[in-house]
Design an enzyme around this catalytic site. Structure first.
Site, PDB file in Angstrom:
ATOM      1  N   THR A  98      78.361-114.469 -78.034  1.00  0.00           N
ATOM      2  CA  THR A  98      79.617-114.643 -78.980  1.00  0.00           C
ATOM      3  C   THR A  98      80.493-113.295 -79.117  1.00  0.00           C
ATOM      4  O   THR A  98      81.636-113.397 -79.545  1.00  0.00           O
ATOM      5  CB  THR A  98      78.671-114.696 -80.412  1.00  0.00           C
ATOM      6  OG1 THR A  98      77.906-113.538 -80.545  1.00  0.00           O
ATOM      7  CG2 THR A  98      78.106-115.948 -80.723  1.00  0.00           C
ATOM      8  N   ARG A 121      77.796-108.674 -72.479  1.00  0.00           N
ATOM      9  CA  ARG A 121      77.286-107.305 -72.500  1.00  0.00           C
ATOM     10  C   ARG A 121      75.859-107.015 -71.763  1.00  0.00           C
ATOM     11  O   ARG A 121      75.110-107.918 -71.826  1.00  0.00           O
ATOM     12  CB  ARG A 121      76.818-107.157 -74.015  1.00  0.00           C
ATOM     13  CG  ARG A 121      77.908-106.735 -74.858  1.00  0.00           C
ATOM     14  CD  ARG A 121      77.582-106.379 -76.175  1.00  0.00           C
ATOM     15  NE  ARG A 121      78.607-106.611 -77.156  1.00  0.00           N
ATOM     16  CZ  ARG A 121      78.596-106.768 -78.404  1.00  0.00           C
ATOM     17  NH1 ARG A 121      77.454-106.513 -78.953  1.00  0.00           N
ATOM     18  NH2 ARG A 121      79.539-106.849 -79.330  1.00  0.00           N
ATOM     19  N   SER A 144      80.432-102.607 -78.524  1.00  0.00           N
ATOM     20  CA  SER A 144      80.450-102.454 -79.847  1.00  0.00           C
ATOM     21  C   SER A 144      79.585-101.377 -80.246  1.00  0.00           C
ATOM     22  O   SER A 144      79.870-100.315 -79.890  1.00  0.00           O
ATOM     23  CB  SER A 144      79.924-103.845 -80.527  1.00  0.00           C
ATOM     24  OG  SER A 144      80.163-104.013 -81.982  1.00  0.00           O
ATOM     25  N   HIS A 145      78.587-101.663 -81.178  1.00  0.00           N
ATOM     26  CA  HIS A 145      77.647-100.509 -81.713  1.00  0.00           C
ATOM     27  C   HIS A 145      76.415-100.226 -80.995  1.00  0.00           C
ATOM     28  O   HIS A 145      75.670 -99.579 -81.340  1.00  0.00           O
ATOM     29  CB  HIS A 145      77.354-101.220 -83.052  1.00  0.00           C
ATOM     30  CG  HIS A 145      76.614-102.593 -82.948  1.00  0.00           C
ATOM     31  ND1 HIS A 145      77.294-103.900 -82.704  1.00  0.00           N
ATOM     32  CD2 HIS A 145      75.480-102.980 -82.759  1.00  0.00           C
ATOM     33  CE1 HIS A 145      76.812-104.828 -82.376  1.00  0.00           C
ATOM     34  NE2 HIS A 145      75.355-104.576 -82.592  1.00  0.00           N
ATOM     35  N   LYS A 169      85.402-108.468 -72.908  1.00  0.00           N
ATOM     36  CA  LYS A 169      85.592-109.784 -73.678  1.00  0.00           C
ATOM     37  C   LYS A 169      86.975-109.866 -73.525  1.00  0.00           C
ATOM     38  O   LYS A 169      87.619-109.024 -73.293  1.00  0.00           O
ATOM     39  CB  LYS A 169      84.999-109.213 -75.079  1.00  0.00           C
ATOM     40  CG  LYS A 169      85.504-110.377 -76.268  1.00  0.00           C
ATOM     41  CD  LYS A 169      84.797-109.624 -77.450  1.00  0.00           C
ATOM     42  CE  LYS A 169      86.125-109.341 -78.487  1.00  0.00           C
ATOM     43  NZ  LYS A 169      85.797-109.805 -79.909  1.00  0.00           N
ATOM     44  N   ASP A 179      83.443 -99.739 -81.276  1.00  0.00           N
ATOM     45  CA  ASP A 179      84.934-100.298 -81.003  1.00  0.00           C
ATOM     46  C   ASP A 179      85.748-100.368 -82.239  1.00  0.00           C
ATOM     47  O   ASP A 179      86.946-100.972 -82.326  1.00  0.00           O
ATOM     48  CB  ASP A 179      84.759-101.683 -80.369  1.00  0.00           C
ATOM     49  CG  ASP A 179      84.104-102.669 -80.932  1.00  0.00           C
ATOM     50  OD1 ASP A 179      83.233-102.375 -81.841  1.00  0.00           O
ATOM     51  OD2 ASP A 179      84.450-103.826 -80.880  1.00  0.00           O
ATOM     52  N   ARG A 212      83.612-102.690 -87.061  1.00  0.00           N
ATOM     53  CA  ARG A 212      82.790-102.513 -88.105  1.00  0.00           C
ATOM     54  C   ARG A 212      82.825-101.460 -89.320  1.00  0.00           C
ATOM     55  O   ARG A 212      83.501-100.470 -88.782  1.00  0.00           O
ATOM     56  CB  ARG A 212      81.254-102.432 -87.743  1.00  0.00           C
ATOM     57  CG  ARG A 212      80.720-103.784 -86.886  1.00  0.00           C
ATOM     58  CD  ARG A 212      79.319-103.495 -86.518  1.00  0.00           C
ATOM     59  NE  ARG A 212      78.769-104.744 -85.880  1.00  0.00           N
ATOM     60  CZ  ARG A 212      77.450-104.792 -85.693  1.00  0.00           C
ATOM     61  NH1 ARG A 212      76.597-104.217 -86.144  1.00  0.00           N
ATOM     62  NH2 ARG A 212      77.076-106.079 -85.334  1.00  0.00           N
ATOM     63  N   GLU A 231      77.544-110.119 -93.175  1.00  0.00           N
ATOM     64  CA  GLU A 231      76.731-109.247 -93.567  1.00  0.00           C
ATOM     65  C   GLU A 231      76.738-108.011 -92.645  1.00  0.00           C
ATOM     66  O   GLU A 231      75.914-106.868 -93.077  1.00  0.00           O
ATOM     67  CB  GLU A 231      75.352-109.778 -94.036  1.00  0.00           C
ATOM     68  CG  GLU A 231      74.786-110.617 -92.875  1.00  0.00           C
ATOM     69  CD  GLU A 231      74.367-109.775 -91.635  1.00  0.00           C
ATOM     70  OE1 GLU A 231      73.787-108.671 -91.739  1.00  0.00           O
ATOM     71  OE2 GLU A 231      74.602-110.367 -90.529  1.00  0.00           O
ATOM     72  N   SER A 232      76.739-108.169 -91.337  1.00  0.00           N
ATOM     73  CA  SER A 232      76.548-107.293 -90.417  1.00  0.00           C
ATOM     74  C   SER A 232      77.692-106.001 -90.330  1.00  0.00           C
ATOM     75  O   SER A 232      78.163-105.696 -89.411  1.00  0.00           O
ATOM     76  CB  SER A 232      76.250-107.771 -88.984  1.00  0.00           C
ATOM     77  OG  SER A 232      77.601-108.726 -88.825  1.00  0.00           O
ATOM     78  N   LYS A 257      87.289-108.675 -86.804  1.00  0.00           N
ATOM     79  CA  LYS A 257      87.073-107.807 -87.981  1.00  0.00           C
ATOM     80  C   LYS A 257      87.652-106.418 -87.652  1.00  0.00           C
ATOM     81  O   LYS A 257      88.043-105.980 -86.511  1.00  0.00           O
ATOM     82  CB  LYS A 257      85.501-107.625 -88.343  1.00  0.00           C
ATOM     83  CG  LYS A 257      84.475-107.239 -86.863  1.00  0.00           C
ATOM     84  CD  LYS A 257      83.213-107.402 -87.278  1.00  0.00           C
ATOM     85  CE  LYS A 257      82.553-107.038 -85.975  1.00  0.00           C
ATOM     86  NZ  LYS A 257      81.380-108.147 -85.878  1.00  0.00           N
TER      87      LYS A 257
HETATM   88  C1  G1P Z   1      75.632-109.420 -84.442  1.00  0.00           C
HETATM   89  C2  G1P Z   1      75.945-109.601 -86.075  1.00  0.00           C
HETATM   90  C3  G1P Z   1      77.172-110.662 -86.147  1.00  0.00           C
HETATM   91  C4  G1P Z   1      78.235-110.179 -85.426  1.00  0.00           C
HETATM   92  C5  G1P Z   1      77.956-109.751 -84.040  1.00  0.00           C
HETATM   93  C6  G1P Z   1      79.241-109.167 -83.357  1.00  0.00           C
HETATM   94  O1  G1P Z   1      75.211-110.689 -83.758  1.00  0.00           O
HETATM   95  O2  G1P Z   1      74.708-110.212 -86.775  1.00  0.00           O
HETATM   96  O3  G1P Z   1      77.146-110.819 -87.525  1.00  0.00           O
HETATM   97  O4  G1P Z   1      79.141-111.121 -85.220  1.00  0.00           O
HETATM   98  O5  G1P Z   1      76.818-109.152 -84.038  1.00  0.00           O
HETATM   99  O6  G1P Z   1      79.592-108.068 -83.908  1.00  0.00           O
HETATM  100  P1  G1P Z   1      73.733-111.147 -83.565  1.00  0.00           P
HETATM  101  O7  G1P Z   1      73.032-110.041 -82.778  1.00  0.00           O
HETATM  102  O8  G1P Z   1      73.043-111.182 -85.004  1.00  0.00           O
HETATM  103  O9  G1P Z   1      74.022-112.423 -82.786  1.00  0.00           O
HETATM  104 ZN    ZN Z   2      82.067-103.504 -82.939  1.00  0.00          ZN
END
Ligand code: G1P
Ligand code: ZN
Length: 545
Positions: free
Chosen positions: A18, A22, A113-114, A126, A280, A283, A365-366, A377
């Protein structure tokens, strides 16, 4: 300059999730690995000859070398121009903003990302399309199919590196490379949305803020906007220099990883407002003095107060939240008489709603919140939205949230992550849950908790009709409480089980309970129904946010 066609072999593990592809840095360092993915992308993009591409990343280890590789390949594949952020840097929301403001063909974001960075950390790539948002599944699946058959790629492999640290125009072969200020377009956009005078006055009146950029790409953006344009004292932004390994930290703005910020926001001497952004910078975490705001509440508070901010003065067309995000936003939407869309997890599902003008604000929520200003986001945007509200209301973070709860009720909320679960065990747990679904509806669990609805979330996009199934098992109880189970789609090691817990308290005044205590019965039911400890062999969730 000669275009070289280089023979390669297909890789079988290049399916973008999604949030893109990665993998560990070491995987990306394999010969031809990045090149195969990039060539597969270029191969499936229609009519890209002569077009403009945006390229940048979060500055993590391997970012610079990947940028150079992509520039050589873009030139060999006929792109007319690449806009690349100075230093190879661009936050995810900034890429989205640059694509949109400059009507670019698309963009490539280099980030995991994180997730941690460094030689042993993660890397990612991406693709975003012309609306500024993540590529839809039909594109990512086409890329994946191509990665499995590819046998050669094109590159101006002999071209010298571009000087990424000097602003202005350079060339690779025929292609123009414009090294741009990574912050400029984004800062302009923020000034169109928020009341900079009010925020400047807030700082001038002596209010204090701490923005923790977690040694990631958010630093330059926060410094320019907060300390530069808004006159916040130097030092307001901490960990503001992007580091290749994020200082060895996990650049994830939540109470589990942003411990330094949480500690700094505790006590009477703490600043008035605390915030953080991730690797990045898409969030965000919002913190008051001794008070942490859940992302689900944050979305709801922003929605309820949106018309107090210039960019949203005309009101909201609708709100969208991911399915596991709490129903706090639904309560606001109901009061405002606007729709609230419940989408699968992942930002891309908001894109169609934003493009169609059906939703204005969206969130997960993340620690992800955003609006129709870009198609990602946006961490700093959410922080500025809060800052704008603090400035025009004169209230504290805590006072704004408590007033919100008093009006709409409180949604106690927590997510429990069980990380590093062997994939087959995690799959067995989910299969077991799905098998139980027919018998769960109507079941009584004590504590006044009776299941009203039990299903596996499926979604039909109201705009394009696309159907997504198996998006997570959800139990809804008659009192509005919910438990949701799903497996992460973004992990790089084993499986991560996410358990989302939510309890609605219509009249929260006077009974302030610690969150985990308020959710204790649901936590116990989650384990009983799913057999979490038994399947995972673990006693407690590794990360609780
Ligand atoms: C996680 C978060 C989801 C967010 C995604 C990308 O995905 O739960 O909300 O969109 O990172 O930042 P997950 O690892 O749960 O599939
Ligand atoms: Zn990120």
């Amino acid at each position: 300059m000669k275009i070289l066609t280089i023979a390669t072999r297909a890789f079988s593990d290049q399916r973008p999730g999604t949030s893109g592809l990665r993998k560990k840095v070491t995987v990306f360092q394999q010969a031809h690995y990045l090149e195969n993915f990039v060539q597969s992308l270029f191969d499936i993009l229609p009519e890209h000859a002569g077009q403009t591409l945006v390229v940048g990343g979060d500055g993590r280890y391997h970012n610079r070398s990947a940028v150079q590789t992509i520039l050589r390949m873009a030139a060999a594949n006929g792109f007319g121009k690449v806009l690349v952020g100075c230093g190879g840097l661009l936050s995810t929301p900034a890429v989205s903003a640059v694509i949109r403001r400059r009507a670019a063909y698309g963009g490539i974001i280099l980030s995991a990302s994180h997730n941690p960075g460094g030689p042993d950390g993660d890397f990612g790539i991406k693709y975003n399309i012309g609306n500024g948002g993540p590529a839809p599944e039909k594109i990512t699946e086409a890329i994946y199919a191509r990665t499995r058959t590819i046998s050669e790629y094109h590159s101006l492999a002999d071209a010298a590196d571009i000087d990424l640290d000097t602003l202005g125009r350079q060339h690779i072969g025929e292609m123009e490379v414009d090294v741009i200020d990574p912050v400029a377009d984004y800062a302009e956009l923020m000034q169109e949305l928020f009341d900079f005078d009010a925020m400047r006055a807030w700082f001038a009146a002596g209010k204090r803020m701490r923005f923790d950029a977690m040694s990631a790409v958010g630093g330059p953006y926060a410094k320019t906007i907060l300390e530069g344009l808004l006159g916040a004292p130097v030092g307001t932004v901490v960990n503001g220099e992007p580091l290749e390994d994020f200082g060895g930290h996990h650049p994830d703005p939540n109470p589990a990883h942003a411990t330094e910020l949480i500690a700094a926001m505790s006590g009477a001497q703490a600043p008035d407002f605390g915030a953080a952004s991730d690797g990045d910078a898409d969030r965000n975490m919002i913190v008051g003095r001794d008070f942490v705001v859940t992302p689900s509440d944050s979305l709801a508070v922003l929605a309820a107060n949106a018309t107090r901010v210039p960019g949203y003065r005309a009101g909201l067309a609708g709100i969208a939240r991911s399915m596991p995000t709490s129903c706090a936003a639904d309560a606001v939407a109901k009061a405002l008489g606007i729709p609230c869309y419940e989408t699968p997890t992942g930002w891309k599902f908001f894109g169609t709603l934003l493009d169609a003008g059906r939703a204005t604000l969206c969130g997960e929520e993340s620690y992800g919140t955003g609006s129709n200003h870009v198609r990602e986001k946006d961490g700093l945007w959410a922080v500025l939205f809060w800052l704008n509200l603090l400035a025009v209301s004169g209230e504290s973070v805590e006072a704004l949230v408590r007033a919100h709860w008093a009006r709409f009720g409180r949604h106690y909320y927590s997510r429990h992550d069980w990380e590093g679960v062997p994939s087959e065990r995690a799959d067995a747990l989910m299969t077991g849950l799905r098998a139980q679904l027919p018998s769960l509806a109507g079941r009584e669990f004590g504590h006044g908790l009776r299941v009203a609805q039990a299903d596996d979330f499926a979604y039909t996009d109201p705009v394009d009709g696309a159907v997504s199934t198996s998006q997570g098992v959800r139990l809804r109880f008659t009192d509005g409480s919910r438990i949701v189970f799903r497996l992460s789609g973004t992990g790089t090691e084993g499986a991560t089980l996410r358990v989302y817990l939510e309890r609605y308290e219509p009249d929260p005044t006077g009974h302030d309970q610690p969150t985990q205590e308020a959710l204790a019965a649901l936590i116990e039911i989650a384990d009983r129904v799913a057999g979490i400890r038994q399947h995972t062999g673990m006693e407690v969730a590794g990360v609780i946010t």
